[in-house]
Enzyme design. Structure first.
Site, PDB file in Angstrom:
ATOM      1  N   GLU A 159      10.309  -0.219  21.999  1.00 46.60           N
ATOM      2  CA  GLU A 159       9.123  -0.737  21.973  1.00 46.60           C
ATOM      3  C   GLU A 159       8.639  -0.819  23.373  1.00 46.60           C
ATOM      4  O   GLU A 159       7.917  -1.663  24.114  1.00 46.60           O
ATOM      5  CB  GLU A 159       8.441  -1.631  21.022  1.00 46.60           C
ATOM      6  N   ASN A 204      13.840   3.573  20.540  1.00 48.03           N
ATOM      7  CA  ASN A 204      12.897   3.089  19.237  1.00 48.03           C
ATOM      8  C   ASN A 204      11.725   2.839  19.559  1.00 48.03           C
ATOM      9  O   ASN A 204      11.314   1.938  20.374  1.00 48.03           O
ATOM     10  CB  ASN A 204      13.750   2.155  18.654  1.00 48.03           C
ATOM     11  N   HIS A 244       6.298   3.374  10.482  1.00 50.14           N
ATOM     12  CA  HIS A 244       5.474   2.265   9.634  1.00 50.14           C
ATOM     13  C   HIS A 244       4.005   2.751   9.226  1.00 50.14           C
ATOM     14  O   HIS A 244       3.271   2.832   9.974  1.00 50.14           O
ATOM     15  CB  HIS A 244       5.186   1.034  10.409  1.00 50.14           C
ATOM     16  N   GLU A 274      12.174   2.855  10.494  1.00 48.18           N
ATOM     17  CA  GLU A 274      11.759   1.486   9.984  1.00 48.18           C
ATOM     18  C   GLU A 274      10.836   1.965   8.956  1.00 48.18           C
ATOM     19  O   GLU A 274       9.887   1.203   8.845  1.00 48.18           O
ATOM     20  CB  GLU A 274      11.198   0.817  10.981  1.00 48.18           C
ATOM     21  N   ASP A 276       8.299   2.427   6.103  1.00 49.98           N
ATOM     22  CA  ASP A 276       7.470   1.612   4.759  1.00 49.98           C
ATOM     23  C   ASP A 276       6.071   1.995   5.015  1.00 49.98           C
ATOM     24  O   ASP A 276       5.705   2.867   5.869  1.00 49.98           O
ATOM     25  CB  ASP A 276       7.885   0.082   5.020  1.00 49.98           C
TER      26      ASP A 276
END
Ligand code: G3I
Length: 367
Positions: A159, A204, A244, A274, A276
C-alpha cells in the site's frame, strides 16, 4: 534463538495432540477442496491465518489444512508484531507458522516487510532518516533472511500508493516515503532479493477493482509503478491485488480484464492476495446475502482468472468467525450481524461463496 520471547511450542501448544483428540467429522472428499480445484487448473488457493488460533481452534486448523495450499500470516509477520521493542525481535509466532506450514506441506506468503501501518513503536518521526533507513534494511535482511529459501512470495511493500494525496507517481503521503523519499520502495525490493533470492517479490495494494474515478486513478498509478520498476530492473516479480470486494457495487469485467492484461504485459505475475466480500450494503437475510456475495465474487473471479498471469487466490481468512470485516469500521454491518465475506461460515460450513470460488477455478483456463 536470540531475542526469542515465547517458545514456539507455547504458540502452537499441543496442537497435534489436540487435533488428534477432537473428532472433526468425516474428511471432505479429496477432490472437494479449494486447493485441489485450484491445482487442477495450475492455480493455487490459500488463506490468511491467525497463528494462535491454529492451536486454540482445532476445527479452524483442520479447515485451513483441508482447503489451503498456501497460508499467509494475517498480522504475525508485520514489523510491529516482530519487533515490539527495538533490537529485541520476537519471531516465535512467525516461526510457529513456518513450522505449521512445513508440517502440513503448505507454502507461505510472507506479509508484509514494509507497510506504513503496524510499525514498531520506536519508529518515530524524531528518528533521523538514516536511522529509519538502517532500521528498515536490517529488518528486511533479518526477516527475509531468516526464512531464506522457504517463502513462496514476500509482500515486500504494501500500500505505497494513494493518488488522492496528490504526490508525484501517486505515492502515499505517509512514513517511509515522507522520511526516506519514495526510493525506499526500490531499496526494499533490492534488500529483499539479497536476503532471499528464491522468493517471488510482490508489491501489494488495494482499491483496484471497480470503475469509479478513485479506482481508475489507483489502477493507473499501479500500472505506472510496475512499469517503472520493471524498466529499471527493480526486482518486482508480482503484483498482489488485495481484492477486498463489496457486494452490490457495480463491477465492469471488461475494464478489469484490460487492467490485468496491461499488468501482465509488463511481465510480472499477479495474485489475488486478500479476497473477501463486504456485505454491508445487503439486507440481513442470510440466504440472500450469501447468494449476492457468491455471485459478485464469481463475476470478479471469472474476469480475473481469465488472465493467465494470475497465479492464485488467497482469501483474507477462511471463516466468518474470525474475519476482520466484522471488527472493522467501514466493513462492519450497521445491524451488527456477522459479515459473511469468507468461504466458510461461523461453524466452518461451506457457503455459496465457497462453491463460487471452486466453480471459478473449474472454469478458469489451465495455466
Ligand atoms: O499485536 C497484538 C498482539 O501483541 C496480541 O497478542 C494480539 C492478540 O490478539 O493482538 C495483536 O493485535 C492486533 C492484531 O490484528 C490481532 O488481532 C493488532 O493490534 C492489529 O493491528 C491487527 O490488525 C490487523 C491489521 O491488518 C494490522 O496489522 C488485522 O488483523 C488484519 O486483518 C489487517 O490486514 C490488512 C492487511 O495486512 C493489508 N490489507 C488490509 C488488511 C485489512 O486491514
Amino acid at each position: 534463538m536470540p531475542g526469542q520471547v515465547i517458545d514456539r511450542r507455547q504458540v502452537l501448544g499441543g496442537a497435534a495432540a489436540l487435533a488428534g483428540a477432537v473428532a472433526l467429522g468425516p474428511p471432505a472428499a479429496a477432490s472437494d477442496t479449494l486447493k485441489d480445484r485450484a491445482a487442477r487448473r495450475g492455480l493455487f488457493y490459500g488463506a490468511a491465518v491467525q497463528v494462535g488460533r491454529l492451536s486454540s481452534d482445532p476445527a479452524y486448523r483442520a479447515a485451513i489444512i483441508r482447503e489451503s495450499a498456501v497460508v499467509v500470516p494475517e498480522w504475525e509477520m508485520k514489523w510491529g508484531a516482530l519487533e515490539p521493542s527495538r533490537g529485541k525481535p520476537d519471531f516465535a509466532r512467525a516461526d510457529a507458522l513456518m513450522d505449521f506450514a512445513a508440517e502440513n506441506g503448505l507454502e507461505v506468503r510472507g506479509h508484509a516487510l514494509v507497510w506504513f501501518r503496524h510499525i514498531p513503536p520506536f519508529l518515530t518521526k524524531d528518528l533521523a532518516p538514516e536511522e529509519w533507513r538502517r532500521a528498515m534494511l536490517s529488518h528486511i535482511e533479518r526477516t527475509a533472511g531468516r526464512y531464506r529459501g522457504r517463502m513462496l512470495h514476500w509482500d515486500v511493500v504494501n500500500e505505497a500508493l494513494e493518488p488522492k494525496d496528490g504526490r508525484p507517481g501517486g505515492f502515499r503521503k505517509a512514513v517511509f516515503g515522507e522520511i526516506l523519499g519514495d526510493i525506499y520502495v526500490d531499496e526494499a525490493f533490492h534488500a529483499a532479493q539479497a536476503a532471499d533470492p528464491a522468493a517471488k517479490l510482490y508489491y501489494n495494494d488495494y482499491g483496484l477493482d471497480y470503475t469509479d474515478a478513485e479506482s481508475e486513478a489507483r489502477r493507473r498509478a499501479t500500472l505506472a509503478f510496475v512499469e517503472d520498476r520493471v524498466a529499471r530492473k527493480v526486482p518486482v516479480h508480482g503484483l498482489g491485488i488485495q481484492a477486498h470486494l463489496q457486494a452490490g457495487r457495480p463491477f465492469d469485467a471488461e475494464r478489469y480484464r484490460r487492467f490485468l492484461k496491461d499488468i501482465a504485459a509488463t511481465g510480472v505475475e499477479i495474485a489475488l492476495t486478500e479476497l473477501d466480500v463486504k456485505d454491508r450494503r445487503l439486507p440481513p437475510d442470510i440466504a440472500q446475502r450469501d447468494r449476492a456475495v457468491a455471485d459478485h465474487a464469481r463475476a470478479f473471479l471469472d474476469a480475473a482468472l481469465d488472465e493467465r498471469a494470475v497465479k492464485g487466490v488467497v482469501t483474507w481468512g477462511i471463516t466468518d468467525r474470525y474475519s476482520w470485516l466484522s471488527a472493522t469500521k467501514g466493513s462492519m454491518r450497521d445491524d451488527g450481524l456477522t459479515v459473511r465475506g469468507l468461504p466458510l461460515d461461523d461453524d466452518m460450513q461451506r457457503k455459496p461463496l465457497w462453491h463460487a470460488i471452486a466453480e471459478a477455478f473449474d472454469h478458469a483456463p489451465s495455466r
